[in-house]
Structure formats: structure tokens, C-alpha cells
Design an enzyme around this catalytic site. Structure first.
Site, mmCIF file in Angstrom:
data_model
loop_
_atom_site.group_PDB
_atom_site.id
_atom_site.type_symbol
_atom_site.label_atom_id
_atom_site.label_comp_id
_atom_site.label_asym_id
_atom_site.label_seq_id
_atom_site.Cartn_x
_atom_site.Cartn_y
_atom_site.Cartn_z
ATOM 1 C CD GLU A 110 7.549 2.715 5.494
ATOM 2 O OE1 GLU A 110 6.675 2.088 6.108
ATOM 3 O OE2 GLU A 110 7.284 3.470 4.542
ATOM 4 C CG HIS A 170 3.082 5.798 6.772
ATOM 5 N ND1 HIS A 170 4.337 6.024 7.273
ATOM 6 C CD2 HIS A 170 3.132 4.582 6.165
ATOM 7 C CE1 HIS A 170 5.111 4.977 6.990
ATOM 8 N NE2 HIS A 170 4.400 4.096 6.327
ATOM 9 C CD GLU A 199 0.204 2.067 3.934
ATOM 10 O OE1 GLU A 199 0.775 3.147 3.691
ATOM 11 O OE2 GLU A 199 0.827 0.972 3.990
ATOM 12 C CB ALA A 225 -0.906 0.009 1.228
ATOM 13 C CG MET A 226 2.124 5.378 -1.833
ATOM 14 S SD MET A 226 3.742 5.335 -1.004
ATOM 15 C CE MET A 226 3.859 7.029 -0.425
HETATM 16 ZN ZN LIG Z 1 4.845 2.247 5.419
#
Ligand SMILES: [Zn+2]
Length: 853
Positions: free
Chosen positions: A318, A299, A296, A260-261
């Protein structure tokens, strides 16, 4: 002249805002762009350099107030830049740079690319430059105001900001204007255009959340909505700051490089990591979806709101998101015991970090290509484990207070690891820098030798760097003498019960009096397995531990098995001792521990067993688990809890997949569900059922499975059938399976995993390696994405024998791959080590099996 691959943009040219007008031509997969960048110049200059790849600049100029200054563009391929030179010097201060350009969709899975019916962007680490001429380094945060033309009338377009205007573009399509973003690094910008269908919108506090997919998968979006709605408020509470990006869209993309982003407000996913039906999905799939979504979303603060200055602190993003995801999912669904899943990820990091070719968590990164290489288990899982260790050391409240301070101080800006340590130190009053530097900057981790002494009232501890390869310590010289500041938590049992005792090991060795009431019955050197190190007990200390193994916590039993196996690997313990340990744990009930044991046995079966010993090994497994599996049966009782379902799945996997027990295989095979259904099989058994059916497939079943891959809408089911095609063993099917790898049956995103299954299958592995080496150009074109290519290299490590290692080494020597240097070094080191291990333990494993008859 070239600027070179390691060129970094000067820091005195700062973008403040991008106004971007994009015109898409979705029929030709091309685009045209007009960009106005507001730039602040620290000093007067005649040229400005921005990143760009494959973009043709047709006009460039600078504007200062009403004055326009003409510019010329010169591209430099190696540094992936375009330098705009202007007719007059631009004075220090604010300048508006206008660039008119055009380009084509990128091949592979990055830049703006084609994924089925969608056009999608993937920019991290450094591919925004394939769509926008821009300052494509994370330190350059700027506001993005994006307008897109050429959006078909029936299509949806999603970007970071919500749509604030939807106009006719005068050319038969629409022109969408997106809300300006908060300051964002270029790698977090996103655009997704296609015939998307949405879940009903849910609102968490005041954030509207929508999950998008292709129309036929719309029914699979509800679970992702439930998760995002549950975890977003928990994250807001943890960080003490509201979500910053206005709305949240989650988009399932049919061909996607990573899992995923985290694009700000527009998170893209591989479909299998987003879309699932909890009624028919195995629990492992549900947990993975929850973990990825939460990662995600974490993030959105750690990475998006506060961003690393440069890629050497990628781990900050991360490691933090990895750790946070487990923490939040555990809070949401404690019955899942998600931290136990973290243990398996940590196992991969411990294995990788025991190689000579490992790297420190915080590595020197010279360019974007090297940044791409650092997306590995050391950055994610070791980093996450170190944060978990630090949280344990500081206490959860002080750790959270430090994180909140760091977030408040650096929001909408950039920060480094030292800023984080500063905030944690300030909030806790504890000397955090020394210990964290130790773990972030040094490669590897210690093996802790433990021995009870003085009649069991004291413990002798020693540390030395652990290498998987027995000959490595000699090869690395001084690196082998690395010492760490190791926060150790001991757990032991004395006359009054079980106690914990924290110890900070600073030196190479220490003698620790135990805070015990008399001699201890047993002592474990890594309570709850929270420390990122391995343990090695002397015989007497291990002898006390083994009879009490049931009193250890599940994570401690997993660590014991994993550490004992690592000692066998590094030639510090005999394989017989490991096999005896496994036998002593044959009654293990906890499914996660059982899974660890069965996983090790499967590994032995795959790599370290002579063909003539297979039958005896299979019989051993049937003896160990047959009776318990028979008692549980194939069908769950009504309302049976997850623990029993998952235990059944592990036991049957041992019998069906590893032991190939004829009765169990036949039972599995007849449960293959009809196409388009999951049948009445417990979802947790589907993987082994489909594996059994695939191994025994004939031509007709092969075609049936192949058709299912095309028609299934559920991504996990589709992937299960796709991988099944690589598991065939009968007749001419193995050769056909290998042919499929390069065909359109296998999308690019699944290419490396499909090849990995082929290389793990004895019936297909030789032909698969022959395909890769004989048809390298085609193979490489099929893995046209740096991450997929690295995974492909890593998949070669499934080949078990010395002759394979020699062949792979010769092949990789002759075919160097830019952007996979680490993966190649690590794969070759692993293969060499595994081949040596095979030579060493094949005979004793056989003798041990014969000794049991
Ligand atoms: Zn990540």
C-alpha cells in the site's frame, strides 16, 4: 477442538493450481462449486486443511495418479477452515484434491456479493474463502483456471484471465472459460457478472484496456480509459518489466467497500473513483480518479507480481502504490501539482501517528481480522511518505534501480520488507536497512526543535517523540524516549541566496554549523516538507521566518501551518500565536495553502468556538476574504486557468460554508443547478452551492434533492446530493435526514460517510448519535462490512464536546466491536483530546476575537 483465530496454514502443503468450476444461480444468489487443487505435499499426511467460510462441502477426495482416496470434511468456525481427512495417508509429492461444495452469496460487501444488478467478488484481505475452499493466505500463490456456468445470455462475466471459451451451459445460460492466470494469491482472484457496458477498447503497447459499468453510465468511461492508457506504459518503464496479466479490465461497482481493489487484470472500483466526465467534474474528483486508477495499476507489479509473504508487510503493497501513484500522475499531468494533494493525506497520517494508540507501519498481524484493521493512513500515507523520504535520500535513479532489482528477483513469488531493503542497498551501495527499520518498525515520529544560534550561523536541533495529547508522554513511559535516524533537509537564505543543506540527525540533539555565507535571514527545518516529522521553532527563529513566509514553497507553508496547529493541540504553543499566523497569511494566493488555512478555520468554527462567538468569527472570515472573493466573482473568465478557479472555490467556501456570510450564501443558493444538469456553475463550486441550498432547504427542496440522488447517473453528482440530504438545518428536516440513514436511500457503501456528515451537522448530530445507540442492531446490520463499520466508529469523533466523549465511551464499552479495536481506541483518544482542547482554547479564541473588534 478448534484451531483458533490465529491459525496459519502449514507451509509444507502448497497449492500449485486450482481448477474451479462454479455454477451460479443468480436468481437465488447461490452457487455450487467443483474444485480440483493440485497440491505439493512436503511430507506424507492424512489430512489437509484449507480455508472456507459458509461453504458446505458435499464431497471430498484425493487423487494420486489414477488412485482415488475418499475424504471427510470437518469445518472449524473460529479458524475459518475445513479440514479434509483421508482414509489413507497421502504420500509426499503431488496430490490432486477434489472438493464439491455449495454456498450462498455473502451479506455485506465481501466474498461473492450482490451489488445492484451485479454479482461481484471482493476477497482482500481474507474473503476468497467465502467462495472457494482455498489456501487463503498471500504466500500461497497458484495458477487459477476458472470456469463459470449460469451466466445469463445478455450478461458479461469478467475474471482475471480473458474469456477463452463461451459455450451454452445446457441450462439456458452460458459457460465461460477464462484463461489461466499467472501464479496469484487468492485475495487477487475476481469474478464480476452482470449487465455491463463497455467503453471502446484502447490498446496501450499491446495491452487491451476496457472500462466497464452499468449501461446508463457508459458515457462516463472515457476518462478512465485515457488515464489507464497514459499511465500503464509509464509504469512498465519505471519497473522495467511488462504488465503481466494480458488484458486490463476496470469495473465500476455500484456498492463497494473500499475505494478500489487491484484484482490482477480485473480491477474493481467504487463508481465515484472510476467514472467521471472531465467537462463537468470538479478538478478534485478528476485528480482522485487518476490517483486511484494509477494506485491500482501500480499494484499489478507491487502486490500482484511480487506479493508480501504475510499481512505484516501489507504496508509494502500500500505504501508503494500510494507513493507510485503520485509520482506517475505527476509525470503525466505536472500542472495538477498532485504532490500537494499527497500533503493533505500526509497530514492525516501525522495526526493519526501522534496518538498513543498508533501502530508502527510494519505491525505484527496475527490474523486476517487484524490485517483488515491495518488499512489506514499509517499504512498508506506514512508508508508512502517514508518511501518518498528514502527516495530523496538515495536519489531517484538508485531508488528505481533497487526497485527493478527487487521486481526481477521476486516476480511471480513472495517477498518481505527485508528483501526490498536488500535490493535497494545492493543497487545503491548505501546502508538503507538501518534507516528504514527505524521508520518502519517504530511507532510515531519526532518533533524537531530548531533554534538559530551563534548569531545565525549555526542551528541547534533536538528530537523527541511527538504526541498530540499533552499528557501522553508521561503515560507511555519509555516509548516517549524513542529516537529516530532523521534525514533532515534544511533550507535557508543567506547573503548569496537560498540554499539547501542535508543533515542526518542521529542523537537526541545536535549543533549544526550552517554552510552559509554569514548569518542566515531565515531557516526552514523541513525543505519541501519531504520529511515525516514536525518542526518547532523557538520564538526568535520563527520571528525571522514569518516576515519571509512568501519566500517559502507552498508545501513548506502548509507544513508551517499544520505544525503550528499541532503545537497548539499538544499545548506547546498558544492558540493566539496560531491565529496570528493565519492572519499574517491572509493574502495567501496558492489555492492549496489557502485550502489548508480555510480548513483549519473551519475546524475551529466547528469544534472550538462558543455559540456567542460565531457571528464575530464569521465577520472575521468575511473581512479576510470577502473583498478578494468579490473581485474574482462567481463566473470564471473565458480560458481562466485552474489555479484561479480553485482559489475562487476556496475563498467562496470560506464565506458560504464556514462564515455563512448572508450575501454569499444567497448567491450560492440561487446557483443550485436544475436536476440532471450541472448548470453554468464552475464545477469546482458545486459542492458549496449544493451545501448552501441544502442547509436552507424546505420540504419541497428536500424531496427534490432526494429524487436527484435516485436519478443522477454521475457518481460524484449523486454523492454530492446524497450528502446534501445530511446537511439540512430547517424545521423537521434534520429528523427526516437522520431517518434516511437507515433507509434504502443510503446504500451500504455510503452509510458511514452519510453518518459522518450527519454527525458534523449541529442540527442533526444529537439525533444521529441517539439513532446509533438506540438502534444499534439496525445500524450494525447497515454497516455489514468491517471497513464501513470502522469508518462509522471513526465518524463519531466529529462530536465535539466532553459530554459526547463520555457518552461515546460508555456506548463503545457496552458494545465492543470485533475487528474495530484500533479504530475504537483511536477514536476515543481523539475525542478525549479534542474535548480537552476545547475546554482549553474556547475562552482564548473568544477573547482573541473580541480583542480584534
Ligand atoms: Zn492499494
Amino acid at each position: 477442538m478448534t484451531l483458533g483465530k490465529n491459525f496459519r496454514l502449514p507451509t509444507d502443503v502448497k497449492p500449485k493450481a486450482y481448477d474451479a468450476d462454479l455454477r451460479l444461480d443468480l436468481n437465488a444468489d447461490r452457487f455450487e462449486g467443483e474444485l480440483a487443487i493440485e497440491v505439493a505435499l512436503g511430507a506424507g499426511r492424512r489430512a489437509i486443511t484449507v480455508h472456507a467460510v459458509g461453504l458446505e462441502v458435499t464431497d471430498a477426495r484425493a487423487e494420486i495418479g489414477a488412485v482415488a482416496i475418499a475424504g471427510k470434511a470437518a469445518a472449524d468456525a473460529e479458524s475459518e477452515t475445513v479440514t479434509l481427512s483421508f482414509a489413507d495417508e497421502l504420500p509426499a509429492g503431488e496430490v490432486r484434491v477434489r472438493i464439491v461444495y455449495r454456498g450462498a452469496f455473502s451479506p455485506g460487501l465481501r466474498g461473492l456479493y450482490r451489488a445492484g444488478s451485479m454479482a461481484v467478488t471482493q476477497f482482500e484481505a481474507a474473503d476468497a474463502r467465502r467462495l472457494f475452499p482455498c489456501f487463503d493466505e498471500p504466500a500461497f500463490k497458484a495458477v487459477w483456471r476458472l470456469r463459470v456456468e449460469g451466466v445469463p445470455n445478455q450478461a458479461i462475466a469478467i475474471s482475471n484471465g480473458k474469456v477463452i471459451r463461451d459455450d451454452n451451459d445446457g441450462r439456458g445460460g452460458r459457460r465461460l472459460t477464462f484463461a489461466p492466470t499467472p501464479p496469484l494469491s487468492s485475495y487477487l482472484v475476481a469474478l464480476i457478472v452482470g449487465p455491463l457496458s463497455a467503453s471502446p477498447v484502447e490498446v496501450a503497447r499491446d495491452v487491451p484496456i476496457t472500462t466497464w459499468t452499468t449501461p446508463e453510465k457508459r458515457a462516463l468511461t472515457a476518462f478512465a480509459q485515457t488515464i489507464a492508457t497514459a499511465v500503464l506504459p509509464r509504469l512498465e518503464d519505471y519497473f522495467g518489466l511488462p504488465y503481466a496479466f494480458g488484458k486490463l479490465d476496470q469495473i465500476g461497482v455500484p456498492d463497494f467497500e473500499a475505494g478500489a481493489m487491484e484484482n490482477a487484470g480485473a480491477v474493481t472500483f467504487r463508481e465515484v473513483a472510476l467514472l467521471a466526465d472531465p467537462a463537468t467534474a470538479p478538478l478534485a474528483v478528476q485528480k482522485r480518479v487518476a490517483e486511484v486508477i494509477t494506485h491500482e495499476l501500480a499494484h499489478q507489479w507491487f502486490g500482484n507480481l511480487v506479493t508480501m509473504v504475510w499481512w505484516d508487510d501489507l504496508w509494502l503493497n500500500e505504501a508503494f502504490a500510494t507513493w507510485m501513484a503520485y509520482k506517475i500522475v505527476d509525470d503525466w499531468r505536472p500542472s495538477w501539482r498532485i504532490w500537494m494533494d499527497f500533503e493533505s493525506g500526509k497530514g492525516a497520517a501525522l495526526a493519526l501517528d501522534a496518538l498513543v494508540s498508533a501502530h508502527p507501519i510494519r505491525a505484527d498481524i496475527n490474523n486476517a481480522e487484524e490485517a483488515g484493521e491495518s488499512f489506514d493512513a499509517i499504512t498508506y500515507e506514512k508508508g508512502g511518505a517514508v518511501l518518498r523520504m528514502l527516495e530523496g535520500f538515495l536519489g531517484a535513479d538508485r531508488f528505481r534501480d533497487g526497485i527493478r532489482l527487487y521486481m526481477r528477483r521476486h516476480r511471480e513469488a513472495n517477498a518481505t520488507a527485508d528483501d526490498l531493503w536488500g535490493a535497494l542497498g545492493e543497487a545503491s551501495g548505501l546502508p538503507i536497512q538501518e534507516i528504514s527499520d527505524d521508520w518502519i518498525r517504530k511507532t510515531g515520529y519526532p518533533l524537531i526543535d530548531l533554534a538559530l544560534v551563534d548569531g545565525g550561523v549555526a542551528l541547534e536541533l533536538k528530537q523527541r517523540r511527538f504526541f498530540s495529547d499533552p499528557s501522553a508522554a508521561a503515560a507511555v513511559g519509555d516509548g516517549a524516549n524513542t529516537k529516530w535516524l532523521v534525514p533532515i533537509v534544511l533550507r535557508f537564505k543567506d547573503a548569496k541566496g537560498v540554499k539547501e543543506q542535508p543533515v542526518m540527525l542521529r542523537e537526541a540533539s545536535a549543533r549544526i554549523p550552517l554552510n552559509a555565507d554569514g548569518p542566515v535571514a531565515w531557516c526552514i527545518g523541513n525543505a519541501d516538507s519531504r520529511g515525516f516529522y514536525r518542526t518547532n521553532y523557538d520564538d526568535a527563529t520563527l520571528g525571522k521566518l514569518l516576515p519571509a513566509v512568501g519566500e517559502l514553497r507552498p508545501a513548506e507553508r502548509i507544513a508551517l501551518i499544520s505544525d503550528q496547529w499541532a503545537l497548539v493541540r499538544s499545548d506547546q504553543a498558544p492558540i493566539e500565536r496560531f491565529l496570528d499566523l493565519v492572519m499574517s497569511l491572509r493574502g495567501e494566493e496558492d489555492h492549496v495553502v489557502l485550502d489548508e488555512i480555510v480548513g483549519r478555520l473551519a475546524l475551529i468554527e466547528h469544534r472550538f468556538l462558543a455559540d456567542e462567538d460565531r457571528a464575530a468569527f464569521g465577520k472575521l472570515l468575511t473581512d479576510m476574504y470577502g473583498e478578494r472573493a468579490a473581485k474574482l466573482g462567481w463566473s470564471p473568465a473565458p480560458n481562466e486557468d485552474d489555479e484561479i478557479r480553485l482559489r475562487r472555490a476556496v475563498l467562496l467556501r470560506a464565506l458560504v460554508v464556514t462564515a455563512r456570510d448572508a450575501g454569499a450564501v444567497a448567491e450560492a443558493e440561487k446557483r443550485l443547478p436544475a436536476a440532471g444538469s450541472t448548470g453554468d456553475v464552475d464545477p469546482n463550486l458545486l459542492d458549496l452551492v449544493v451545501t448552501a441550498a441544502a442547509r436552507r432547504a424546505d420540504e419541497a427542496r428536500f424531496e427534490d434533492l432526494r429524487a436527484r440522488v435516485k436519478t443522477e447517473t454521475d457518481p460524484a453528482t449523486k454523492r454530492r446530493y446524497l450528502h446534501a440530504l445530511a446537511r439540512v438545518e430547517e424545521g423537521a428536516l434534520p429528523a427526516r435526514a437522520v431517518e434516511l440513514a437507515l433507509s434504502d436511500d443510503v446504500p451500504m457503501q455510503d452509510f458511514s460517510s452519510f453518518v459522518s456528515v450527519l454527525l458534523g451537522n449541529r442540527a442533526t448530530r444529537e439525533a444521529t448519535f441517539a439513532m446509533i445507540s438506540d438502534r444499534w442492531a439496525e445500524t450494525r446490520a447497515k454497516a455489514d462490512s468491517p471497513m464501513i463499520l470502522r469508518r462509522l466508529v471513526e465518524a463519531l469523533a466529529a462530536l465535539p464536546e466532553r459530554r459526547h466523549y463520555e457518552a461515546v465511551r460508555a456506548f463503545l464499552d457496552a458494545h465492543p466491536i470485533d475487528g474495530a479495536k484500533q479504530a475504537i481506541a483511536q477514536t476515543l483518544e481523539r475525542m478525549q483530546m479534542d474535548a480537552a482542547l476545547r475546554d482549553r482554547i474556547l475562552p482564548p479564541v473568544g477573547a482573541w476575537l473580541r480583542g480584534r473588534r
